[in-house]
Design a protein around this motif. Structure first.
Motif, PDB file in Angstrom:
ATOM      1  N   GLN A  45       0.829  -1.204   0.000  1.00  0.00           N
ATOM      2  CA  GLN A  45       0.000   0.000   0.000  1.00  0.00           C
ATOM      3  C   GLN A  45       0.863   1.255   0.000  1.00  0.00           C
ATOM      4  N   GLU A  46       1.892   1.251   0.829  1.00  0.00           N
ATOM      5  CA  GLU A  46       2.793   2.403   0.907  1.00  0.00           C
ATOM      6  C   GLU A  46       3.439   2.703  -0.448  1.00  0.00           C
ATOM      7  N   ILE A  47       3.943   1.658  -1.098  1.00  0.00           N
ATOM      8  CA  ILE A  47       4.634   1.831  -2.378  1.00  0.00           C
ATOM      9  C   ILE A  47       3.665   2.280  -3.471  1.00  0.00           C
ATOM     10  N   SER A  48       2.497   1.671  -3.503  1.00  0.00           N
ATOM     11  CA  SER A  48       1.513   2.016  -4.537  1.00  0.00           C
ATOM     12  C   SER A  48       1.082   3.463  -4.419  1.00  0.00           C
ATOM     13  N   GLU A  49       0.852   3.916  -3.194  1.00  0.00           N
ATOM     14  CA  GLU A  49       0.397   5.290  -2.987  1.00  0.00           C
ATOM     15  C   GLU A  49       1.511   6.303  -3.227  1.00  0.00           C
ATOM     16  N   ALA A  50       2.734   5.965  -2.829  1.00  0.00           N
ATOM     17  CA  ALA A  50       3.833   6.924  -2.913  1.00  0.00           C
ATOM     18  C   ALA A  50       4.442   7.025  -4.305  1.00  0.00           C
ATOM     19  N   PHE A  51       4.488   5.895  -5.034  1.00  0.00           N
ATOM     20  CA  PHE A  51       5.247   5.881  -6.280  1.00  0.00           C
ATOM     21  C   PHE A  51       4.428   5.489  -7.509  1.00  0.00           C
ATOM     22  N   GLY A  52       3.245   4.944  -7.307  1.00  0.00           N
ATOM     23  CA  GLY A  52       2.364   4.634  -8.431  1.00  0.00           C
ATOM     24  C   GLY A  52       2.815   3.498  -9.316  1.00  0.00           C
ATOM     25  N   VAL A  53       3.710   2.645  -8.829  1.00  0.00           N
ATOM     26  CA  VAL A  53       4.145   1.506  -9.628  1.00  0.00           C
ATOM     27  C   VAL A  53       3.224   0.316  -9.383  1.00  0.00           C
ATOM     28  N   GLU A  54       3.266  -0.642 -10.287  1.00  0.00           N
ATOM     29  CA  GLU A  54       2.466  -1.849 -10.112  1.00  0.00           C
ATOM     30  C   GLU A  54       3.162  -2.793  -9.128  1.00  0.00           C
ATOM     31  N   THR A  55       2.353  -3.514  -8.371  1.00  0.00           N
ATOM     32  CA  THR A  55       2.909  -4.462  -7.409  1.00  0.00           C
ATOM     33  C   THR A  55       2.094  -5.747  -7.415  1.00  0.00           C
ATOM     34  N   LEU A  56       2.739  -6.833  -7.020  1.00  0.00           N
ATOM     35  CA  LEU A  56       2.074  -8.119  -6.853  1.00  0.00           C
ATOM     36  C   LEU A  56       2.597  -8.759  -5.575  1.00  0.00           C
ATOM     37  N   LEU A  57       1.687  -9.169  -4.688  1.00  0.00           N
ATOM     38  CA  LEU A  57       2.064  -9.886  -3.477  1.00  0.00           C
ATOM     39  C   LEU A  57       2.063 -11.385  -3.747  1.00  0.00           C
ATOM     40  N   VAL A  58       3.109 -12.067  -3.296  1.00  0.00           N
ATOM     41  CA  VAL A  58       3.201 -13.517  -3.470  1.00  0.00           C
ATOM     42  C   VAL A  58       3.677 -14.135  -2.156  1.00  0.00           C
ATOM     43  N   GLN A  59       2.933 -15.121  -1.663  1.00  0.00           N
ATOM     44  CA  GLN A  59       3.314 -15.826  -0.447  1.00  0.00           C
ATOM     45  C   GLN A  59       3.897 -17.189  -0.805  1.00  0.00           C
ATOM     46  N   ALA A  60       5.015 -17.538  -0.163  1.00  0.00           N
ATOM     47  CA  ALA A  60       5.604 -18.868  -0.338  1.00  0.00           C
ATOM     48  C   ALA A  60       6.628 -19.096   0.756  1.00  0.00           C
ATOM     49  N   ASP A  61       6.656 -20.306   1.276  1.00  0.00           N
ATOM     50  CA  ASP A  61       7.650 -20.690   2.260  1.00  0.00           C
ATOM     51  C   ASP A  61       8.836 -21.304   1.524  1.00  0.00           C
TER      52      ASP A  61
END
Length: 242
Positions: A45-61
Motif C-alpha cells: 500500500q505504501e509503495i503504490s500510494e507513494a510511487f504509483g508503480v504496479e505491485t504483486l504480493l506472493v506468499q511462499a515458504d
C-alpha cells in the motif's frame, strides 16, 4: 528504469528497503513474503500510494522444497530481475542444531534461490537481458563460529554468483552479490545492548549499516551505471572483516 523485479523476503528490514528504493526508481515489484503478511500488505500500500508503480504480493515458504514452485506459479509477467533476499540465521553450536533445521536453512538460503533462478533464466536468455542479485553476508567469505550453516550457505551463494555470471554473460544477463556486515534490522533484536555495543566497537565505521544503504547498492547494480560489473560480490561491512 522500469520492468518487473522479484524481491524475496520483502517484508523484512532489508527487503522492504530494497522495495522502496526500487519503486522510487520506477520498477514494478513482485513482493514475496512468507509469514509477514501484514508487513507485506502495508509495504504494498505504501509503495503504490507513494510511487504509483504496479505491485504483486506472493506468499511462499522458501524453506519448503515446494516453495519455489509455489512462488513461480503465481507469476504472470516476464521477470526482468530477481533479488534473492530471503534468509534465516541460527546462532548456536552446530552440534546443537537438529537435522531438520539444517535442511530448512540450506533449502531457504541456497537451494531455493538456485531453483528460482533456474526457472527464470530461460525467459531472460530469450529476451537477451536480465539481472540477478544475491544478498549474501560477510560470513560467506570469512565464516563465523556459532553460525556455521549460515556461513556455509552464504559461501555457496557467493560461488553461485561467480559461476553463473560466466554462464549467463553471453546472453547479457548480469549476476552479482552484496555481502553486508551487521545491519540494523529485526535480526539484531536478539542481541543485548552490551553485545551490540561490543559489536559496534569492532566495526571501523563505528556503527551498524542501515538497510537503506544495502538497498542503494541493489539500485546501482540494476542500473546501467554498473553495466560492466558481473560476477562480483560487493562487500558492505564498514571495514569490518575486510
Amino acid at each position: 528504469m522500469s520492468g518487473w523485479v522479484l524481491v524475496t523476503g520483502a517484508s523484512g528490514g532489508i527487503g522492504s528497503s530494497i522495495c522502496r528504493t526500487l519503486a522510487m526508481a520506477g520498477f514494478h515489484l513482485i513482493i514475496h513474503y512468507n509469514r509477514g503478511v501484514q508487513e507485506a500488505k502495508d509495504l504494498q500500500q505504501e509503495i503504490s500510494e507513494a510511487f504509483g508503480v504496479e505491485t504483486l504480493l506472493v506468499q511462499a515458504d522458501l524453506s519448503d522444497p515446494a516453495g519455489p514452485d509455489r512462488l513461480l506459479s503465481s507469476l504472470f509477467m516476464p521477470v526482468d530481475a530477481v533479488i534473492h533476499n530471503s534468509a534465516s540465521a541460527y546462532y548456536g553450536l552446530l552440534a546443537d542444531m537438529d537435522s531438520e533445521m539444517v535442511q530448512n536453512m540450506i533449502q531457504l538460503n541456497l537451494t531455493s534461490p538456485i531453483l528460482i533462478t533456474k526457472q527464470l533464466l530461460p525467459s531472460m536468455m530469450r529476451r537477451g537481458k536480465g539481472n540477478i542479485i544475491v544478498i549474501s553476508s560477510v560470513w560467506g567469505s570469512v565464516g563465523a563460529s556459532c553460525e556455521v550453516v549460515y556461513s556455509a550457505v552464504k559461501g555457496g551463494l557467493n560461488t553461485f554468483v561467480k559461476a553463473l555470471a560466466k554462464e549467463a554473460a553471453p546472453n547479457r544477463i548480469r549476476v552479482n552479490g552484496i555481502a553486508p556486515g551487521a545491519v540494523k534490522t529485526r535480526m539484531m533484536e536478539n542481541f543485548t545492548e552490551e553485545e551490540l555495543g561490543m559489536l559496534t566497537d569492532e566495526i571501523p565505521e563505528g556503527r551498524l549499516a542501515r538497510p537503506e544503504e544495502i538497498a542503494e547498492i541493489v539500485s546501482f547494480l540494476l542500473s546501467d551505471r554498473s553495466s560492466y560489473i558481473n560476477g562480483h560480490i560487493i562487500s558492505a561491512t564498514g571495514g569490518w572483516h575486510n
